[in-house]
Design a protein around this motif. Structure first.
Motif, PDB file in Angstrom:
ATOM      1  N   GLU A 131       0.985  -0.928  -0.508  1.00 18.34           N
ATOM      2  CA  GLU A 131       0.081  -0.643   0.330  1.00 18.34           C
ATOM      3  C   GLU A 131       0.721   1.641  -0.370  1.00 18.34           C
ATOM      4  OE1 GLU A 131      -2.970   0.511  -0.299  1.00 18.34           O
ATOM      5  OE2 GLU A 131      -3.587  -1.547  -0.831  1.00 18.34           O
ATOM      6  N   VAL A 132       1.651   1.259   0.462  1.00 12.96           N
ATOM      7  CA  VAL A 132       2.562   2.651   0.686  1.00 12.96           C
ATOM      8  C   VAL A 132       3.071   3.165  -0.611  1.00 12.96           C
ATOM      9  CG1 VAL A 132       5.385   2.800   2.078  1.00 12.96           C
ATOM     10  CG2 VAL A 132       3.635   1.963   3.536  1.00 12.96           C
ATOM     11  N   PHE A 133       3.732   1.451  -0.744  1.00 13.37           N
ATOM     12  CA  PHE A 133       4.160   1.298  -3.045  1.00 13.37           C
ATOM     13  C   PHE A 133       3.699   2.401  -3.832  1.00 13.37           C
ATOM     14  CE2 PHE A 133       7.344  -2.521  -1.728  1.00 13.37           C
ATOM     15  CZ  PHE A 133       7.831  -1.485  -0.778  1.00 13.37           C
ATOM     16  N   ARG A 134       2.421   1.463  -3.636  1.00  8.09           N
ATOM     17  CA  ARG A 134       1.463   2.257  -4.494  1.00  8.09           C
ATOM     18  C   ARG A 134       1.349   4.137  -3.939  1.00  8.09           C
ATOM     19  NH1 ARG A 134      -1.557  -2.290  -2.535  1.00  8.09           N
ATOM     20  NH2 ARG A 134      -1.282  -4.078  -3.567  1.00  8.09           N
ATOM     21  N   ALA A 135       1.080   4.200  -3.052  1.00  6.06           N
ATOM     22  CA  ALA A 135       0.728   5.742  -2.728  1.00  6.06           C
ATOM     23  C   ALA A 135       2.082   6.484  -2.698  1.00  6.06           C
ATOM     24  CB  ALA A 135       0.508   5.592  -1.266  1.00  6.06           C
ATOM     25  N   ILE A 136       3.405   6.049  -3.257  1.00  2.00           N
ATOM     26  CA  ILE A 136       4.200   6.575  -3.527  1.00  2.00           C
ATOM     27  C   ILE A 136       3.978   6.356  -5.434  1.00  2.00           C
ATOM     28  CG2 ILE A 136       7.678   6.382  -4.428  1.00  2.00           C
ATOM     29  CD1 ILE A 136       7.177   5.235  -1.798  1.00  2.00           C
ATOM     30  N   GLY A 137       4.059   5.871  -5.840  1.00  2.00           N
ATOM     31  CA  GLY A 137       3.502   5.712  -7.080  1.00  2.00           C
ATOM     32  C   GLY A 137       2.963   6.960  -7.334  1.00  2.00           C
ATOM     33  N   ARG A 138       1.522   6.254  -7.413  1.00  2.00           N
ATOM     34  CA  ARG A 138       0.030   7.899  -7.144  1.00  2.00           C
ATOM     35  C   ARG A 138       0.768   9.448  -6.569  1.00  2.00           C
ATOM     36  NH1 ARG A 138      -3.287   4.276  -3.418  1.00  2.00           N
ATOM     37  NH2 ARG A 138      -4.040   2.535  -4.817  1.00  2.00           N
ATOM     38  N   LEU A 139       1.310   9.427  -6.302  1.00  2.00           N
ATOM     39  CA  LEU A 139       1.854  11.021  -5.012  1.00  2.00           C
ATOM     40  C   LEU A 139       3.103  11.494  -6.361  1.00  2.00           C
ATOM     41  CD1 LEU A 139       1.654  10.503  -2.357  1.00  2.00           C
ATOM     42  CD2 LEU A 139       0.515  11.998  -3.039  1.00  2.00           C
ATOM     43  N   SER A 140       3.781  10.387  -6.899  1.00  2.00           N
ATOM     44  CA  SER A 140       4.914  10.461  -8.496  1.00  2.00           C
ATOM     45  C   SER A 140       4.785  11.455  -8.910  1.00  2.00           C
ATOM     46  CB  SER A 140       4.920   9.243  -9.262  1.00  2.00           C
ATOM     47  OG  SER A 140       4.447   9.130 -10.174  1.00  2.00           O
ATOM     48  N   GLN A 141       3.679  12.731  -9.976  1.00  2.00           N
ATOM     49  CA  GLN A 141       3.319  13.663 -10.208  1.00  2.00           C
ATOM     50  C   GLN A 141       3.065  14.648  -9.243  1.00  2.00           C
ATOM     51  OE1 GLN A 141       4.768  13.697 -12.908  1.00  2.00           O
ATOM     52  NE2 GLN A 141       6.122  11.311 -12.981  1.00  2.00           N
ATOM     53  N   HIS A 158      11.061  11.263  -3.123  1.00  2.00           N
ATOM     54  CA  HIS A 158      11.629  12.725  -3.869  1.00  2.00           C
ATOM     55  C   HIS A 158      11.761  12.622  -5.036  1.00  2.00           C
ATOM     56  CE1 HIS A 158      14.120  16.032  -4.741  1.00  2.00           C
ATOM     57  NE2 HIS A 158      14.818  15.267  -4.090  1.00  2.00           N
ATOM     58  N   ARG A 159      12.660  11.117  -4.773  1.00  2.00           N
ATOM     59  CA  ARG A 159      12.954  11.015  -6.014  1.00  2.00           C
ATOM     60  C   ARG A 159      12.649  10.793  -7.727  1.00  2.00           C
ATOM     61  NH1 ARG A 159      15.381   6.828  -3.628  1.00  2.00           N
ATOM     62  NH2 ARG A 159      17.031   7.704  -3.091  1.00  2.00           N
ATOM     63  N   HIS A 160      10.818  10.219  -6.656  1.00  2.00           N
ATOM     64  CA  HIS A 160       9.875   9.639  -7.838  1.00  2.00           C
ATOM     65  C   HIS A 160       8.796  10.398  -8.186  1.00  2.00           C
ATOM     66  CE1 HIS A 160      11.085   5.434  -8.348  1.00  2.00           C
ATOM     67  NE2 HIS A 160      11.076   5.576  -6.869  1.00  2.00           N
ATOM     68  N   SER A 161       9.620  12.172  -7.919  1.00  2.00           N
ATOM     69  CA  SER A 161       8.541  13.555  -7.877  1.00  2.00           C
ATOM     70  C   SER A 161       9.055  14.430  -9.009  1.00  2.00           C
ATOM     71  CB  SER A 161       8.459  14.167  -6.511  1.00  2.00           C
ATOM     72  OG  SER A 161       9.916  14.889  -6.420  1.00  2.00           O
ATOM     73  N   PRO A 162       8.307  15.450  -9.106  1.00  2.00           N
ATOM     74  CA  PRO A 162       9.014  16.158 -10.258  1.00  2.00           C
ATOM     75  C   PRO A 162      10.447  17.115 -10.314  1.00  2.00           C
ATOM     76  CG  PRO A 162       6.465  16.353 -10.843  1.00  2.00           C
ATOM     77  CD  PRO A 162       6.997  15.359  -9.447  1.00  2.00           C
ATOM     78  N   ARG A 163      10.394  16.751  -8.827  1.00  2.00           N
ATOM     79  CA  ARG A 163      11.741  17.502  -8.537  1.00  2.00           C
ATOM     80  C   ARG A 163      12.821  16.803  -8.221  1.00  2.00           C
ATOM     81  NH1 ARG A 163       9.972  22.067  -5.346  1.00  2.00           N
ATOM     82  NH2 ARG A 163       7.400  23.171  -5.544  1.00  2.00           N
ATOM     83  N   ALA A 164      12.715  15.499  -8.683  1.00  2.00           N
ATOM     84  CA  ALA A 164      13.667  14.545  -8.190  1.00  2.00           C
ATOM     85  C   ALA A 164      14.874  15.667  -8.534  1.00  2.00           C
ATOM     86  CB  ALA A 164      13.628  13.182  -9.227  1.00  2.00           C
ATOM     87  N   SER A 165      15.722  16.056  -9.185  1.00  2.00           N
ATOM     88  CA  SER A 165      16.818  16.561  -9.780  1.00  2.00           C
ATOM     89  C   SER A 165      17.067  17.876  -8.403  1.00  2.00           C
ATOM     90  CB  SER A 165      16.517  16.958 -10.815  1.00  2.00           C
ATOM     91  OG  SER A 165      15.326  17.886 -11.674  1.00  2.00           O
ATOM     92  N   LYS A 166      16.210  17.742  -8.002  1.00  3.13           N
ATOM     93  CA  LYS A 166      16.459  19.338  -6.681  1.00  3.13           C
ATOM     94  C   LYS A 166      16.915  18.442  -5.513  1.00  3.13           C
ATOM     95  CE  LYS A 166      15.899  22.391  -9.808  1.00  3.13           C
ATOM     96  NZ  LYS A 166      17.097  23.780 -10.469  1.00  3.13           N
ATOM     97  N   PRO A 167      17.467  19.337  -4.904  1.00  2.09           N
ATOM     98  CA  PRO A 167      18.017  19.142  -3.183  1.00  2.09           C
ATOM     99  C   PRO A 167      17.085  18.530  -2.818  1.00  2.09           C
ATOM    100  CG  PRO A 167      18.724  22.017  -3.584  1.00  2.09           C
ATOM    101  CD  PRO A 167      17.932  20.798  -5.052  1.00  2.09           C
ATOM    102  N   PHE A 168      17.038  17.697  -1.896  1.00  3.98           N
ATOM    103  CA  PHE A 168      16.424  16.473  -0.287  1.00  3.98           C
ATOM    104  C   PHE A 168      17.403  17.162   0.450  1.00  3.98           C
ATOM    105  CE2 PHE A 168      15.889  13.690   2.284  1.00  3.98           C
ATOM    106  CZ  PHE A 168      14.363  13.472   2.227  1.00  3.98           C
TER     107      PHE A 168
END
Length: 526
Positions: A145-155, A178-188
């Motif tokens: 369920e956590v993995f699915r949530a990360i996937g749904r929040l990826s964009q 962060h890594r799977h978001s549109p901000r992945a190239s920016k700082p975490f």
């Protein structure tokens, strides 16, 4: 099976080991020097090599180094009559399977050799370092369920609140978001709000201007500016001071903040991910956390399950952490036997994934063989295994009826006063790691006979005392424990102090002094 090779300059040692190994139906060949072994190694490889450490010519440690270079997977047992620290450390640093000090019990020596044989016969599997290894491991439904949530929040750039116990891996989830978001190239940027003093936290978050306070000799960017365009992870958000909660709320509301001592607003282009192990709903009700900030953070909530709720993941996590530890330490990867996996999978891990990772580091350093047996596990896991087995045994013997209860404050042994320990309701057996070697001391309702160990009851009593603010809890409970032990020993020995002291493993003067210090009445003990 290939033969066992034994090399020792002492003929009697070679003869005894060869006979003992042969009785096990395993071929054995003997050598008197390292040179003979190295010459033979050009054409053959043994199943296991057993070598003395000090021999004429090349030593056992020199032989160990040369053999390891040519056959790194060959189990090598080092024997020595010089049972000193340097020899043991040198043997293990050289990659020895085990260190066997002389004189040794021949049966234990053979048992060790057979263990090395089993190790050599087990197919080696070492996971190669892989940069594309999974970020988070988990097959349990809760983790899926956590993995699915990360996937749904990826964009998405929406604010996320991650809840879960300490050590469950909340920062890993935040990094994955962060890594799977549109901000992945920016700082975490990660900040533990509970780890920074209250007076410094504001500057850490928002930065400060030069001269804004004593010691502010230069302008400094805060974490919001450092995370520009990326993700700011605020761990332990439930511990944030009330005044900073207000400032954080303002940033989340209008997207602007001021440095400490600053006059110009700064626009924040940051995605905020917060995490806490606390119950924020409860803290809001108690007035310890702003309700409006809570609703700003709680746009999407991800609950990370504790490890005890995803026990099916423990074997794959342990395998992963053993591989990681081996790479970090530059050693071969240890493998868990079926019995070791069973114990680790049943352990409750109150420290969650972080505790499992530490256990795997301990195993990598301390376990004597590549194949880790149950006896090689850390003490707390072995104690848990022992306690669980004993508790089950006692439950079946001591609980002929599920409705049988001990009356309150009735001691188990006649004539021995229970030292004031009481229990809370709702205690379940097996909740805490236990060691029931001493036996059950007492039980109060509603704990059924045999269902809780004395350590579980002690945990409850300590928890109650600490929660109530009682001073000197350790001294008080230690005195009660010592009183009970001395009373039990005196009763078992019919009041004979010297024998009671021997049974307890303390000195005669010690038991006399403690009887006086603890004001133990021994008149009625015979």
């Amino acid at each position: 099976m290939r033969p066992i090779w034994v090399v020792d300059d002492d003929h009697s040692i070679r003869w005894v080991l060869q006979k003992a190994i042969s009785r096990e139906g395993i071929p054995c060949e003997i050598f008197s020097s390292a040179a003979e072994v190295l010459e033979r190694l050009d054409t053959e490889v043994p199943q296991v090599l057993v070598s003395d450490i000090r021999m004429p010519g090349q030593s056992g440690l020199q032989l160990l180094a040369k053999v390891r270079d040519r056959h790194p997977d060959l189990p090598i047992i080092i024997m020595t009559a010089y049972s000193d620290l340097d020899s043991a450390v040198s043997a293990f640093q050289g990659g020895a399977f085990e260190y066997l000090p002389k004189p040794f019990d021949i049966e234990k020596a053979v048992e060790l050799i057979l263990r090395a044989v089993r190790e050599s016969q087990t197919e080696e599997f070492v996971e190669e370092a892989d940069s594309s290894a999974p970020e988070i491991l988990g097959q349990a439904p809760a983790m899926q369920e956590v993995f699915r949530a990360i996937g749904r929040l990826s964009q998405s750039n929406v604010t996320v609140l991650i809840t879960g116990e300490s050590g469950a891996g909340k920062e890993l989830v935040a990094r994955a978001l962060h890594r799977h978001s549109p901000r992945a190239s920016k700082p975490f940027i990660a900040l533990n709000t509970a780890a920074i003093p209250k007076d410094l936290l504001e500057s850490e978050l928002f930065g400060h201007e030069r001269g804004s306070f004593t010691g502010a000799q230069a302008q400094r960017q805060g974490r919001f500016e450092q995370a520009e365009g990326g993700t700011l992870f605020l761990d332990e958000i439930g511990d944030m001071p009330a005044e900073l909660q207000t400032r954080l709320l303002r940033v989340l509301s209008d997207g602007h903040f001021y440095r400490v001592g600053g006059q110009q607003p700064i626009k924040a282009n940051v995605r905020v991910i917060a995490a806490t192990h606390q119950n924020l709903d409860e803290r809001v009700k108690l007035g310890m956390f702003r309700e409006d900030l809570y609703h700003r953070l709680n746009v999407i909530r991800l609950r990370l399950p504790p490890l005890r709720e995803r026990q099916e993941d423990i074997p794959i996590l342990a395998k992963h952490f053993l591989n990681v530890s081996a790479r970090e330490l530059g050693t071969e990867t240890k493998r868990l036997s079926e019995s070791a996996i069973r114990i680790i999978s049943e352990f409750p891990f109150p420290g969650n994934v972080r505790q499992l990772e530490n256990v795997c580091r301990w195993i990598t350093v301390m376990a004597p063989a590549q194949l880790v047996e149950a006896r090689d596990l850390p003490p707390e896991l072995k104690a848990f295994q022992s306690g669980s087995a004993t508790a089950q045994e006692k439950s079946s013997v001591n609980s002929p009826s599920p409705n049988l209860w001990l009356p309150e404050s009735v001691p188990v042994s006649p004539g021995i006063a229970t030292p004031g320990l009481q229990t809370n309701s709702g205690m379940s057996a097996g909740k805490y790691p236990v060691d029931t070697a001493v036996g059950e001391v007492f039980s109060n309702p509603p704990v059924p006979v045999g269902s809780a160990s004395w350590l579980e009851l002690l945990f409850i009593e300590a928890e109650k005392a600490l929660d109530s603010g009682q001073p000197d809890v350790m001294d008080t409970l230690t005195a009660q424990f010592e009183t009970t032990m001395i009373q039990a020993a005196l009763k078992a020995t019919h009041g004979k102090r010297i024998e009671a002291a021997q049974r307890l493993g303390i000195g005669r003067n010690t038991i006399t002094r403690k009887i006086q210090d603890l004001n133990i009445d021994v008149k009625d003990i015979d």
